[in-house]
Enzyme design. Structure first.
Site, PDB file in Angstrom:
ATOM      1  N   LYS A   1       0.858  -1.201   0.000  1.00 17.16           N
ATOM      2  CA  LYS A   1       0.000   0.000   0.000  1.00 17.16           C
ATOM      3  C   LYS A   1       0.888   1.243   0.000  1.00 17.16           C
ATOM      4  O   LYS A   1       2.075   1.170   0.288  1.00 17.16           O
ATOM      5  CB  LYS A   1      -0.845   0.036   1.272  1.00 17.16           C
ATOM      6  CG  LYS A   1      -1.837  -1.066   1.399  1.00 17.16           C
ATOM      7  CD  LYS A   1      -2.811  -0.727   2.524  1.00 17.16           C
ATOM      8  CE  LYS A   1      -3.522  -1.961   2.995  1.00 17.16           C
ATOM      9  NZ  LYS A   1      -2.639  -2.854   3.760  1.00 17.16           N
TER      10      LYS A   1
ATOM     11  N   SER B   1       5.715  -2.372  -7.922  1.00 18.72           N
ATOM     12  CA  SER B   1       6.807  -1.789  -7.125  1.00 18.72           C
ATOM     13  C   SER B   1       7.898  -1.249  -8.038  1.00 18.72           C
ATOM     14  O   SER B   1       8.457  -0.174  -7.787  1.00 18.72           O
ATOM     15  CB  SER B   1       7.419  -2.847  -6.202  1.00 18.72           C
ATOM     16  OG  SER B   1       6.440  -3.354  -5.340  1.00 18.72           O
TER      17      SER B   1
ATOM     18  N   THR C   1       7.094 -12.447  -6.932  1.00 20.52           N
ATOM     19  CA  THR C   1       5.635 -12.457  -6.794  1.00 20.52           C
ATOM     20  C   THR C   1       5.148 -13.877  -7.017  1.00 20.52           C
ATOM     21  O   THR C   1       5.587 -14.548  -7.955  1.00 20.52           O
ATOM     22  CB  THR C   1       4.908 -11.531  -7.783  1.00 20.52           C
ATOM     23  OG1 THR C   1       3.513 -11.862  -7.773  1.00 20.52           O
ATOM     24  CG2 THR C   1       5.391 -11.665  -9.217  1.00 20.52           C
TER      25      THR C   1
ATOM     26  N   ASP D   1       2.491 -14.525  -8.202  1.00 26.22           N
ATOM     27  CA  ASP D   1       1.667 -14.499  -9.422  1.00 26.22           C
ATOM     28  C   ASP D   1       2.481 -14.833 -10.679  1.00 26.22           C
ATOM     29  O   ASP D   1       1.902 -15.195 -11.708  1.00 26.22           O
ATOM     30  CB  ASP D   1       1.025 -13.118  -9.606  1.00 26.22           C
ATOM     31  CG  ASP D   1       0.304 -12.642  -8.357  1.00 26.22           C
ATOM     32  OD1 ASP D   1      -0.204 -13.497  -7.613  1.00 26.22           O
ATOM     33  OD2 ASP D   1       0.264 -11.420  -8.127  1.00 26.22           O
TER      34      ASP D   1
ATOM     35  N   GLY E   1      -3.178 -15.287  -7.760  1.00 25.69           N
ATOM     36  CA  GLY E   1      -2.498 -15.107  -9.044  1.00 25.69           C
ATOM     37  C   GLY E   1      -2.768 -13.772  -9.700  1.00 25.69           C
ATOM     38  O   GLY E   1      -2.303 -13.499 -10.789  1.00 25.69           O
TER      39      GLY E   1
ATOM     40  N   ARG F   1     -17.843 -28.663  -2.713  1.00 21.42           N
ATOM     41  CA  ARG F   1     -17.217 -27.985  -1.576  1.00 21.42           C
ATOM     42  C   ARG F   1     -16.131 -27.072  -2.145  1.00 21.42           C
ATOM     43  O   ARG F   1     -15.471 -27.418  -3.115  1.00 21.42           O
ATOM     44  CB  ARG F   1     -16.583 -28.971  -0.599  1.00 21.42           C
ATOM     45  CG  ARG F   1     -17.584 -29.810   0.181  1.00 21.42           C
ATOM     46  CD  ARG F   1     -18.346 -28.970   1.209  1.00 21.42           C
ATOM     47  NE  ARG F   1     -19.209 -29.789   2.032  1.00 21.42           N
ATOM     48  CZ  ARG F   1     -20.461 -30.141   1.736  1.00 21.42           C
ATOM     49  NH1 ARG F   1     -21.007 -29.750   0.588  1.00 21.42           N
ATOM     50  NH2 ARG F   1     -21.167 -30.889   2.565  1.00 21.42           N
TER      51      ARG F   1
ATOM     52  N   HIS G   1      -3.811 -16.731   1.637  1.00 22.41           N
ATOM     53  CA  HIS G   1      -2.425 -16.349   1.941  1.00 22.41           C
ATOM     54  C   HIS G   1      -1.550 -17.508   2.374  1.00 22.41           C
ATOM     55  O   HIS G   1      -0.336 -17.325   2.543  1.00 22.41           O
ATOM     56  CB  HIS G   1      -2.424 -15.229   2.990  1.00 22.41           C
ATOM     57  CG  HIS G   1      -3.015 -13.956   2.460  1.00 22.41           C
ATOM     58  ND1 HIS G   1      -4.375 -13.781   2.347  1.00 22.41           N
ATOM     59  CD2 HIS G   1      -2.440 -12.846   1.952  1.00 22.41           C
ATOM     60  CE1 HIS G   1      -4.613 -12.586   1.812  1.00 22.41           C
ATOM     61  NE2 HIS G   1      -3.465 -12.014   1.567  1.00 22.41           N
TER      62      HIS G   1
ATOM     63  N   GLN H   1      -0.676 -19.554   0.482  1.00 21.91           N
ATOM     64  CA  GLN H   1       0.231 -19.669  -0.679  1.00 21.91           C
ATOM     65  C   GLN H   1       1.442 -18.748  -0.566  1.00 21.91           C
ATOM     66  O   GLN H   1       2.414 -18.895  -1.292  1.00 21.91           O
ATOM     67  CB  GLN H   1      -0.529 -19.301  -1.966  1.00 21.91           C
ATOM     68  CG  GLN H   1      -1.589 -20.292  -2.326  1.00 21.91           C
ATOM     69  CD  GLN H   1      -2.680 -19.679  -3.212  1.00 21.91           C
ATOM     70  OE1 GLN H   1      -2.680 -19.862  -4.415  1.00 21.91           O
ATOM     71  NE2 GLN H   1      -3.605 -18.943  -2.616  1.00 21.91           N
ATOM     72  N   ARG H   2       1.349 -17.756   0.294  1.00 21.28           N
ATOM     73  CA  ARG H   2       2.440 -16.777   0.372  1.00 21.28           C
ATOM     74  C   ARG H   2       3.410 -17.068   1.516  1.00 21.28           C
ATOM     75  O   ARG H   2       4.572 -16.641   1.471  1.00 21.28           O
ATOM     76  CB  ARG H   2       1.856 -15.368   0.551  1.00 21.28           C
ATOM     77  CG  ARG H   2       1.050 -14.873  -0.610  1.00 21.28           C
ATOM     78  CD  ARG H   2       1.476 -13.490  -1.029  1.00 21.28           C
ATOM     79  NE  ARG H   2       1.442 -12.529   0.030  1.00 21.28           N
ATOM     80  CZ  ARG H   2       0.593 -11.485   0.104  1.00 21.28           C
ATOM     81  NH1 ARG H   2      -0.294 -11.306  -0.847  1.00 21.28           N
ATOM     82  NH2 ARG H   2       0.660 -10.637   1.090  1.00 21.28           N
TER      83      ARG H   2
END
Ligand code: F6P
Length: 366
Positions: A84, A124, A145, A147, A190, A283, A289, A291-292
């Site tokens: 941010k 960035s 990233t 992604d 992603g 389901r 997150h 994944q991060r």
């Protein structure tokens, strides 16, 4: 872009944008190469560009203790980060947006930096390049990233670890899907690219992979699930990338407490619609997150180390405004402008999509 010819004595390093696994491996490699082989000081800036905006400037000197510590294995970033607060349009408490780029450049000057290594994604890098041009400082970029949407590189730090997590999720969903005769839907991150969904979908044996680069219809998904059933299998695995549009053609967003909006929610929408159309019990799992975070996998540790060493050597060679990249099993470097010119999306005619189709995985477009 500026290229101050003075000898390098002190460099800064920061992580910017969303975190991912492997950032600490990069920091470790940069510190090792810069101190041990070039004899420079390395200042780690806290919370991305935010650290340069704060007063006093928030930083810590990174020493060889970093290299001998355990950070190669650690997820997250020891420097902190933020996705941010664009310094050119910084949100102020009164709701206005202010250009705070001069404060940030002044922070860079206060640290006496000769160059900056920025670890980030395309957003960035766009900001850092603008700052470097305005402030006349020397910049080298390292792509990260989950992604994997930064251009000119086959791999960005964090992508491989995220794929490993998403693949493990499919491995875990398969037996419970089979036990209950269910259609399991896995929503993965992603941003506007389907790389995680496609790669993990193939590796994890998905039946249907939905990515933003290929339009789907519910009828096609239902027909594929019917085919799976006709062949005697009582369950199916569907992977959907978070930015896939719903059946009304809209991307699905989620607003978060404390501010911020991200993609999220397409999995649940599709789950209901697939259930209605096929009669299957569905389901939905939203991986989020998970994944991060966590330990970087070996590829992210390896490429992170390679990128860190190469970035320092670019600084030593006075080659700025460049990004390190992974191409054809080699580390190379490319102009930062080329890397961020356009996001790297999945090629709908590329090898992985062809492979998936060759495995009779449906993209919902048949
Ligand atoms: O860009 C990385 C990413 O994890 C995207 O895949 C996802 O859409 C977004 O960041 C989530 O952002 P946040 O950390 O703000 O929730």
């Amino acid at each position: 872009m500026a290229n101050h010819a003075r000898a390098i004595k002190t460099i800064g390093i920061l992580t910017s944008g969303g975190d991912c696994s492997g950032l600490n491996a990069v920091i470790r490699a940069v510190v090792c190469r810069a101190i041990e082989f070039h004899g420079w000081r390395v200042l780690g800036i806290r919370q991305g560009t935010m650290g340069l905006m704060r007063r006093p400037v928030e930083f810590e000197e990174l020493g060889m203790r970093i290299v001998t510590s355990n950070i190669l294995r650690m997820g997250g970033t020891i420097l902190g980060t933020t996705n941010k607060g664009d310094p050119f349009a910084f949100p102020m408490p009164d709701g206005s947006l202010r250009d705070r780029s001069d404060e940030l450049i002044e922070g860079y000057r206060q640290l006496g930096l000769d160059a900056l290594i920025g670890i980030g994604g395309d957003g960035s890098f766009a900001i850092l390049r603008r700052l470097a041009a305005q402030g006349g400082f020397n910049l080298v970029g390292i792509p990260k990233t989950i992604d994997n949407d930064v251009g000119a590189t086959e791999n960005s730090i964090g992508f491989q670890s995220a794929v490993a997590v998403a693949t493990e999720a499919l491995d875990r969903l398969q037996p419970t899907a089979a036990s209950h005769d269910r259609v399991m839907i896995l929503e993965v991150m992603g941003r506007d690219a389907g790389h995680i969904a496609l790669t993990a979908g193939i590796a994890g044996g998905a039946d249907v992979i939905l990515i933003p680069e290929i339009d789907y219809t519910l009828e096609s998904i239902a027909a594929h699930i019917a085919k799976v059933r006709e062949r005697g299998r009582n369950f199916a695995l569907v992977v959907v990338a978070e930015s896939v549009k719903d059946t009304l053609g809209q991307k699905v967003h989620r607003r978060h407490g404390g501010g911020g909006t991200t993609y999220g929610g397409i999995g649940h929408r599709l789950g209901e619609e697939i259930a209605a159309m096929t009669g299957a019990e569905t389901r939905v799992t939203v991986l989020g997150h998970v994944q991060r975070g966590g330990e970087p996998n070996p590829i992210d540790r390896l490429i992170g180390s390679v990128f860190g060493v190469h970035a320092v050597d670019l600084v030593a060679a006075g080659r700025f405004d460049r990004m390190v990249a992974w191409q054809n099993r080699e580390v190379v470097d490319v102009p930062l402008a080329d890397a961020i010119a356009a996001p790297q999306q999945v090629d709908p005619d590329g090898a992985l999509v062809r492979t998936a189709r060759g495995l009779d995985i449906s993209f919902g477009d048949g």
